[in-house]
Enzyme design. Structure first.
Site, short mmCIF file in Angstrom:
data_model
loop_
_atom_site.label_atom_id
_atom_site.label_comp_id
_atom_site.label_asym_id
_atom_site.label_seq_id
_atom_site.Cartn_x
_atom_site.Cartn_y
_atom_site.Cartn_z
N TYR A 459 0.84 -1.21 0.00
CA TYR A 459 0.00 0.00 0.00
C TYR A 459 0.87 1.26 0.00
CZ TYR A 459 -4.03 2.96 0.87
OH TYR A 459 -5.01 3.91 0.75
N SER A 539 -6.45 0.38 -4.58
CA SER A 539 -6.61 1.80 -4.34
C SER A 539 -5.25 2.49 -4.45
CB SER A 539 -7.28 2.02 -2.99
OG SER A 539 -7.75 3.34 -2.86
N ASP A 622 -17.57 2.61 -8.77
CA ASP A 622 -16.58 3.16 -7.85
C ASP A 622 -16.59 4.68 -7.95
OD1 ASP A 622 -14.39 3.85 -6.31
OD2 ASP A 622 -13.12 2.23 -7.07
N HIS A 660 -15.86 0.78 -4.71
CA HIS A 660 -14.46 0.72 -4.31
C HIS A 660 -14.16 -0.52 -3.47
CE1 HIS A 660 -10.60 2.66 -4.23
NE2 HIS A 660 -10.53 2.59 -2.91
#
Length: 705
Positions: A459, A539, A622, A660
């Site tokens: 991430y 993301s 999304d 999402h």
């Protein structure tokens, strides 16, 4: 490999003196007939390739079993009642309530009763509850409903005693959960004007904080904060207190916040500012004896706990910054403090007095994350849930007296036991000499078998830590015999605000360099090989995967960007994207444009480069990271891949009833995860045992007609 034909136009925009071609900008209109045809063509192209993957059905069975195993969320107490989210395999968890924790667990004659079942709200499970707040007296539930994965929610109010919904219905709300006001019949919420264009893509304007009195028309709601001249301002009323109204404001996803207070007694007292400038974090956690406690990184990158005297506005430090560990959060019991720390990216809990004298540690176990907790300033009971890479959740009931631990027990875990696995820590030097660590999770008994197919999950952004946490998609990979690696990259929140800021804005490239250092270390130490190494992220992690793909394509056997931020020059033009400038920088500023252009995945796809097998996933609903990011990146990557004649597939799989990811039905999640894992397994050489004959349901993929 012949990819679907995708129209390119001659759109060019000059930004800070540079001509930027944007031939797929038309894909930003998600409702156009041309875009819908693109979605249909991409799904029709990807589906036969995914269906032919040998491990698809096996992973579908594994993931479904993990997702549908019974789970019990961390309980919370309000007004003499206990509430929790329970699941026995349904698409959405069910909110239940009882008079005690033991009754919630089924002990006694009554057992828990269902207060809210989201599965009854839509036949396909795509209506989810994304906010739930019970009034302090336990009488009312204010909850937010989201449809099809959208961040938009509609707030409803339910009577806890009868289970009936009241007439209240508040549309076009986002972000904040309702926060109850004194009297327990009114709450605050954050809302926007009804969209006049496309609610799933249009850039959002100024919001406002309102007060709703239960049983009154929404049109009569009182505006508490509205600053049209500052359209990028967010406001939140927290923590709840009968005497003081506390207001927190911020201007971005990971920016600092300001704090202000006024009395709740109905006088015309103006707000009094405690801190200003939006430069540091001030997480207000509770009020006792006229003192507001707040966790801050002001001068303390590993955070400390301060207290404001609300009569004089003087501030003192209660718990100073720790020498090594990061203070994540604090909460108040009836006689002391509960402190949550991060130690080398795992969590621990410690008690303290209101004066900051440290007391007993709470025995939560090693290598775990705190997934949820509940305290009350009128009780000495602390409810905690912990999790790890292979543990769905362990719930703890802790009794404390100030800084002293009185009793501790764990509640029984429903469902099958977790798969046996071994978690280690590795560390290596990044490009700037900083040591970057990672978790390595191996199936039990696999530590010494030589290089194995390995999945990196990363991430690196928005001060969000990558701690030990259960995710079905990752647990299924380990169960199948693969190695899982979770690195703690700059940009994350594992080691304090300096670690976070070291991977933001013009320093964002450092995040990718940290990842490459970990990947090279895994190969050099024999954990895996380049031919066995896959990368997955969602993301901001999808950005990580996209940047790693375009910068170091030779390093990966497969790359899986999910719902990624991939067009770094236009991310701020859609919905809430402008709030991410706190981490990325503002593309409208020349200096930020240059650094963003240097790594933007969409703008760094190169002709003549053979890219590794790539599976890009997104949802057409999304409205956080709009699917145009994935659409445009996939079209450009497919074009470049086809020009090289490379056999490695570049696939785009679009869920046509998802956003999402929050609130996604379990059956839809199982389909997506099965595709991702089977794709990674096929291209890294992970051999997965097939499911038993006739096991499970046939796998289906929705293709837009």
């Amino acid at each position: 490999m012949r990819y679907p034909e995708v129209h390119r136009d001659d759109t060019v925009e000059t930004i800070h003196g540079e001509a930027i071609a944007d031939p797929y900008r038309w894909l930003e209109d998600g409702d156009s007939a041309e875009t819908r045809a693109f979605i249909e063509a991409q799904n029709a192209f990807a589906e036969p390739i995914l269906a032919a993957l040998p491990a698809r059905e096996a992973f579908r069975e594994r993931v479904t079993a993990l997702l549908t195993a019974p789970t019990r969320g961390c309980p919370w107490q309000r007004g003499g009642r206990v509430f929790a989210w329970h699941s026995d395999g349904q698409n959405q968890p069910v909110l239940v309530t009882a008079e005690s924790v033991d009754e919630l667990e089924g002990a006694g004659a009554a057992g828990p009763s269902v207060l809210l079942d989201p599965n009854a709200l839509s036949p396909d499970g795509t209506v989810a509850v994304t906010a739930a707040s019970v009034s302090p007296d336990g009488a009312l539930l204010a909850y937010g409903l989201a449809d099809g994965g959208s961040d938009w929610r509609t707030i409803r109010v339910r009577d806890v005693a009868t289970g009936d919904d009241l007439a209240d219905e508040i549309p076009w709300t986002k972000w904040n959960s309702p926060v109850w006001l004194p009297g327990d019949r009114a709450f605050t919420y954050w809302a926007y004007d009804a969209p006049t264009g496309d609610a799933l893509t249009d850039e959002m304007g100024a919001g406002r904080l309102l007060r709703h009195e239960v049983g009154t028309p929404v049109a009569d709601d009182v505006v508490l904060v509205s600053r049209p001249d500052q359209p990028r301002l967010f406001a939140r009323h927290w923590p709840r207190d009968d005497e003081w109204f506390v207001l927190s404001t911020d201007t971005g996803s990971s920016s600092g916040n300001d704090l202000a207070v006024r009395r709740q007694d109905g006088t015309a007292d103006a707000l009094r500012q405690l801190v200003t400038g939006h430069e540091h974090e001030w997480n207000a956690v509770g009020i006792r004896d006229g003192h507001l406690y707040a966790v801050t990184d002001d001068g303390s990158p590993r955070y400390r706990l301060d207290a404001f005297d609300l009569a004089t506005l003087e501030r003192r430090t209660v718990v100073p910054e720790h020498d090594e560990d990061v203070l994540l959060d604090a909460s108040l019991t009836d006689a002391g403090l509960v402190l949550e720390y991060s130690h080398d990216a795992s969590h621990r809990m410690q008690l303290a007095t209101f004066e900051g004298e440290l007391g007993d540690a709470v025995p939560l176990g090693d290598g775990v994350s705190i997934a949820g907790s509940d305290t009350s300033d009128t009780s000495g009971t602390v409810l905690v849930e912990t999790t790890s890479f292979v543990d769905r959740g362990t719930r703890h009931v802790v009794e404390v007296e100030g800084a002293r631990l009185v009793a501790h027990r764990t509640l029984p875990a429903p469902g099958p036991a977790a798969a046996a696995a071994v978690t280690d820590r590795i560390r290596t030097a990044s490009t700037d000499g900083e040591t970057v660590p990672a978790f390595v999770v191996r199936p039990a008994g696999a530590a010494a078998d030589g290089p194995r197919p390995t999945l990196v999950w990363g991430y690196g952004g928005f001060n969000i830590p990558m701690n030990p946490g259960f995710r079905a998609v990752l647990a299924a990979w380990v169960e199948a015999g693969g190695v899982l690696v979770v690195p703690n990259l700059r940009g994350g929140g594992e080691f304090g605000s300096d670690w976070h800021k070291g991977g933001t804005k013009e320093r964002k490239q450092q995040v990718f360099d940290d990842l490459f250092a970990i990947a090279e270390h895994l190969i050099a130490t024999g954990v895996t090989t380049r031919e066995q190494l896959a990368l997955h992220g969602r993301s901001n992690g999808g950005l990580l995967a996209g940047a790693a793909l375009t910068q170091r394509p030779e390093l990966w056997a497969a790359v899986l960007p999910g719902v990624g931020v991939l067009d770094m020059l236009r991310y701020h033009r859609f919905t809430i994207g402008w709030a991410w400038a706190s981490d990325y920088g503002d593309p409208d500023e020349a200096e930020a444009h240059a650094s963003l252009r240097a790594y933007s995945p969409l703008h760094n796809v190169r002709e003549g480069v053979a890219y590794p097998p790539t599976l890009i996933t997104t949802g057409d609903h999304d409205d956080r990271v709009v699917p145009a990011h994935s659409f445009k990146f996939a079209a450009e990557l497919q074009r470049a891949q086809q020009a090289t004649g490379a056999d490695a597939p570049v696939l785009l799989s679009i869920d046509t009833r998802a956003g999402h990811g929050m609130g996604k039905p379990k059956d839809a999640a199982a389909l997506e995860f099965a595709d991702q894992l089977a794709f990674a397994a096929h291209h890294t050489g992970l051999e997965v045992e097939p499911p038993a004959e006739g096991a499970g349901r046939p796998l289906e993929q929705e293709v837009l007609a």
